[in-house]
Structure formats: structure tokens, C-alpha cells
Motif scaffolding. Structure first.
Motif, PDB file in Angstrom:
ATOM      1  N   ALA A 153       0.810  -1.213   0.000  1.00 40.62           N
ATOM      2  CA  ALA A 153       0.000   0.000   0.000  1.00 40.62           C
ATOM      3  C   ALA A 153       0.848   1.270   0.000  1.00 40.62           C
ATOM      4  CB  ALA A 153      -0.930   0.009   1.215  1.00 40.62           C
ATOM      5  N   VAL A 154       2.037   1.219   0.592  1.00 34.66           N
ATOM      6  CA  VAL A 154       2.863   2.426   0.712  1.00 34.66           C
ATOM      7  C   VAL A 154       3.187   3.017  -0.658  1.00 34.66           C
ATOM      8  CG1 VAL A 154       5.135   3.285   1.399  1.00 34.66           C
ATOM      9  CG2 VAL A 154       3.838   1.843   2.962  1.00 34.66           C
ATOM     10  N   GLY A 155       3.720   2.189  -1.553  1.00 28.47           N
ATOM     11  CA  GLY A 155       4.072   2.685  -2.878  1.00 28.47           C
ATOM     12  C   GLY A 155       2.865   3.145  -3.670  1.00 28.47           C
ATOM     13  N   LEU A 156       1.767   2.401  -3.566  1.00 28.61           N
ATOM     14  CA  LEU A 156       0.553   2.777  -4.281  1.00 28.61           C
ATOM     15  C   LEU A 156      -0.034   4.069  -3.721  1.00 28.61           C
ATOM     16  CD1 LEU A 156      -1.133  -0.741  -4.590  1.00 28.61           C
ATOM     17  CD2 LEU A 156      -0.063   0.575  -6.432  1.00 28.61           C
ATOM     18  N   PHE A 157       0.031   4.247  -2.408  1.00 29.94           N
ATOM     19  CA  PHE A 157      -0.481   5.468  -1.787  1.00 29.94           C
ATOM     20  C   PHE A 157       0.306   6.685  -2.249  1.00 29.94           C
ATOM     21  CE2 PHE A 157      -0.396   8.555   1.751  1.00 29.94           C
ATOM     22  CZ  PHE A 157      -1.742   8.858   1.828  1.00 29.94           C
ATOM     23  N   ILE A 177       4.746  19.125  -9.601  1.00 27.02           N
ATOM     24  CA  ILE A 177       5.806  18.784  -8.663  1.00 27.02           C
ATOM     25  C   ILE A 177       6.015  17.274  -8.667  1.00 27.02           C
ATOM     26  CG2 ILE A 177       5.413  20.778  -7.173  1.00 27.02           C
ATOM     27  CD1 ILE A 177       3.842  18.930  -5.295  1.00 27.02           C
ATOM     28  N   HIS A 178       7.147  16.861  -8.149  1.00 27.81           N
ATOM     29  CA  HIS A 178       7.448  15.431  -8.016  1.00 27.81           C
ATOM     30  C   HIS A 178       7.791  15.143  -6.555  1.00 27.81           C
ATOM     31  CE1 HIS A 178       7.429  14.470 -12.313  1.00 27.81           C
ATOM     32  NE2 HIS A 178       7.933  15.680 -12.473  1.00 27.81           N
ATOM     33  N   PHE A 179       7.293  14.062  -6.050  1.00 25.07           N
ATOM     34  CA  PHE A 179       7.645  13.653  -4.700  1.00 25.07           C
ATOM     35  C   PHE A 179       7.559  12.143  -4.596  1.00 25.07           C
ATOM     36  CE2 PHE A 179       3.104  14.829  -4.524  1.00 25.07           C
ATOM     37  CZ  PHE A 179       2.534  13.656  -4.062  1.00 25.07           C
ATOM     38  N   ASP A 180       8.276  11.595  -3.634  1.00 23.44           N
ATOM     39  CA  ASP A 180       8.294  10.137  -3.494  1.00 23.44           C
ATOM     40  C   ASP A 180       8.368   9.690  -2.036  1.00 23.44           C
ATOM     41  OD1 ASP A 180      10.877  10.847  -2.907  1.00 23.44           O
ATOM     42  OD2 ASP A 180      11.773   9.824  -4.626  1.00 23.44           O
ATOM     43  N   THR A 181       7.897  10.537  -1.125  1.00 25.04           N
ATOM     44  CA  THR A 181       7.874  10.136   0.288  1.00 25.04           C
ATOM     45  C   THR A 181       6.444  10.243   0.825  1.00 25.04           C
ATOM     46  OG1 THR A 181       8.245  12.347   1.211  1.00 25.04           O
ATOM     47  CG2 THR A 181      10.203  11.075   0.580  1.00 25.04           C
ATOM     48  N   ILE A 182       6.184   9.490   1.865  1.00 22.93           N
ATOM     49  CA  ILE A 182       4.883   9.541   2.519  1.00 22.93           C
ATOM     50  C   ILE A 182       4.633  10.940   3.081  1.00 22.93           C
ATOM     51  CG2 ILE A 182       3.592   8.747   4.540  1.00 22.93           C
ATOM     52  CD1 ILE A 182       3.474   6.764   2.313  1.00 22.93           C
ATOM     53  N   GLU A 183       5.678  11.552   3.637  1.00 23.97           N
ATOM     54  CA  GLU A 183       5.529  12.880   4.236  1.00 23.97           C
ATOM     55  C   GLU A 183       5.072  13.904   3.203  1.00 23.97           C
ATOM     56  OE1 GLU A 183       7.634  10.276   6.744  1.00 23.97           O
ATOM     57  OE2 GLU A 183       8.124  10.849   4.676  1.00 23.97           O
ATOM     58  N   GLU A 184       5.549  13.766   1.970  1.00 26.57           N
ATOM     59  CA  GLU A 184       5.142  14.683   0.907  1.00 26.57           C
ATOM     60  C   GLU A 184       3.749  14.351   0.377  1.00 26.57           C
ATOM     61  OE1 GLU A 184       9.193  15.824  -1.444  1.00 26.57           O
ATOM     62  OE2 GLU A 184       8.742  13.677  -1.257  1.00 26.57           O
ATOM     63  N   TRP A 190      -4.711  14.714   2.876  1.00 26.55           N
ATOM     64  CA  TRP A 190      -5.584  15.436   3.804  1.00 26.55           C
ATOM     65  C   TRP A 190      -6.518  16.384   3.053  1.00 26.55           C
ATOM     66  CZ3 TRP A 190      -5.426  12.345   7.363  1.00 26.55           C
ATOM     67  CH2 TRP A 190      -4.278  11.924   8.029  1.00 26.55           C
ATOM     68  N   ASP A 191      -6.078  16.867   1.900  1.00 26.11           N
ATOM     69  CA  ASP A 191      -6.899  17.783   1.097  1.00 26.11           C
ATOM     70  C   ASP A 191      -7.439  17.062  -0.143  1.00 26.11           C
ATOM     71  OD1 ASP A 191      -8.072  20.237   0.726  1.00 26.11           O
ATOM     72  OD2 ASP A 191      -6.347  21.156  -0.259  1.00 26.11           O
TER      73      ASP A 191
END
Length: 201
Positions: A153-157, A177-184, A190-191
Motif C-alpha cells: 500500500a505504501v508505494g501505491l499510496f 511537482i514530483h515527490f516520493d515520500t509519505i511525508e510529501e 488530507w486535502d
């Protein structure tokens, strides 16, 4: 045929395949071993970019959605059908929704990524609320599984959150933008309703 070379030439040199190459490509995809050869991933992309979605062509590409196909190859079939050809009849959307529902099957990780990206793209293109509802449910389910430390689920999320933002940004001429962390990914989650279609009250 060197499918990778042809694909790169199509992308960067506006190359159009010859009729002889098209015949060879079609025969290759029809062959019994094509569902297990990794070259079929690029072959499918070349085929879809260079062919119209006739019933015969669609049937041929759908062959690679089956369980007998390697998932890396299956992901190209999903991309070809729903991003390149943008199939969008009610039955096509039904099929895409079924693909999204298989995200928890580990052997379908690559094709699940492709299905998520295609679903966000088609949701905006078609203003399809069924896809919007399904993607909202998927985001929420993936988030819950991430909290349960489900590695699949982590990668898919992360990808789903990025895809949600990226497709929204392109439609609204916002900065991509590009991101690859859960924090990003979490601020997008949330939105999340912002990146989907407005619900019908």
C-alpha cells in the motif's frame, strides 16, 4: 524488431512505423509467447501509439490483461487502453474500476499503478463521477493500509497522491511537482477532495 528503439524514435523524432513493421509488430503480439516476454511492454506502447482502437486492436491488447501475462507487460496494456486510446464507454470504465479493485494483489503492483494513473486522467477528461468516487475510496483504503504498515500500500499510496495532484495541476495550469515520500504525499491526502470531482449533493 527493436521495440525500444522504435518507441524512442516515435517519442523524439515523430517516427511513423512502416506497414511492414506494423505487420511484424501485430504478429509478434499475437504470438503465444508474447505475454511472458518483457519486450512486449514496449511493443504494446508502440502498437497503441501507432494504431487506432479498432475492435480487433482492442481485443488484441486486452489479451495482455489476463493472469497469464507478466504484470510489467500488463501495465502497458492498461496504459494503452486507458491513457493512449482513452477508452471510455461505460463497459470500459467498469473494466478500469475492476482493475483498480485488484490493488491489494501483490502480483498486480505495476498494473495497479498504471490503473490509478489512468483513472485520475480519465476522471478529469470525462468528468466521470464513478471514477472520482472509486478513487476517493481507494485513497482512503490505501491510507488505512499504510497506517497498518502494508508495504504494498505504501508505494501505491504515494503514487496515488502524486497522480491526484499531477492530473489536477495539469488541468488547472498549476505548477507540477514530483515527490516520493509519505511525508510529501500526506498533505495531498488530507486535502484529497480538492483533487477529485465535486460530489453531487
Amino acid at each position: 524488431m527493436d521495440f525500444s528503439d522504435i518507441y524512442q524514435r516515435m517519442k523524439f523524432e515523430a517516427y511513423q512505423i512502416s506497414e511492414e513493421e506494423r505487420t511484424q509488430l501485430t504478429e509478434y503480439l499475437k504470438s503465444s509467447g508474447s505475454t511472458s516476454h518483457l519486450d512486449s511492454n514496449t511493443a504494446l506502447l508502440v502498437f497503441c501509439y501507432s494504431s487506432d482502437p479498432t475492435p480487433q486492436n482492442v481485443e488484441l491488447v486486452r489479451k495482455f490483461l489476463g493472469n497469464q501475462a507478466k504484470d510489467y507487460i500488463r501495465s502497458a496494456a492498461v496504459t494503452g487502453l486507458y491513457r493512449i486510446w482513452r477508452l471510455s464507454t461505460p463497459s470500459d470504465i467498469d473494466d478500469l474500476l475492476r482493475l483498480l479493485a485488484l490493488w491489494s494483489v501483490e502480483s498486480r503492483y505495476d498494473s495497479s499503478l498504471a490503473a490509478i494513473g489512468c483513472a485520475f486522467n480519465l476522471m478529469h477528461l470525462l468528468q466521470d463521477r464513478r471514477l472520482s468516487v472509486a478513487l476517493l475510496q481507494l485513497l482512503e483504503t490505501l491510507h488505512e493500509d499504510v497506517r497498518q504498515v502494508n508495504d504494498v500500500a505504501v508505494g501505491l499510496f504515494r503514487y496515488a497522491c502524486w497522480s491526484a495532484y499531477d492530473n489536477w495541476a495539469q488541468r488547472n495550469e498549476e505548477r507540477r511537482i514530483h515527490f516520493d515520500t509519505i511525508e510529501e504525499a500526506l498533505p495531498i491526502y488530507w486535502d484529497r477532495q480538492k483533487y477529485l470531482l465535486e460530489p453531487i449533493n
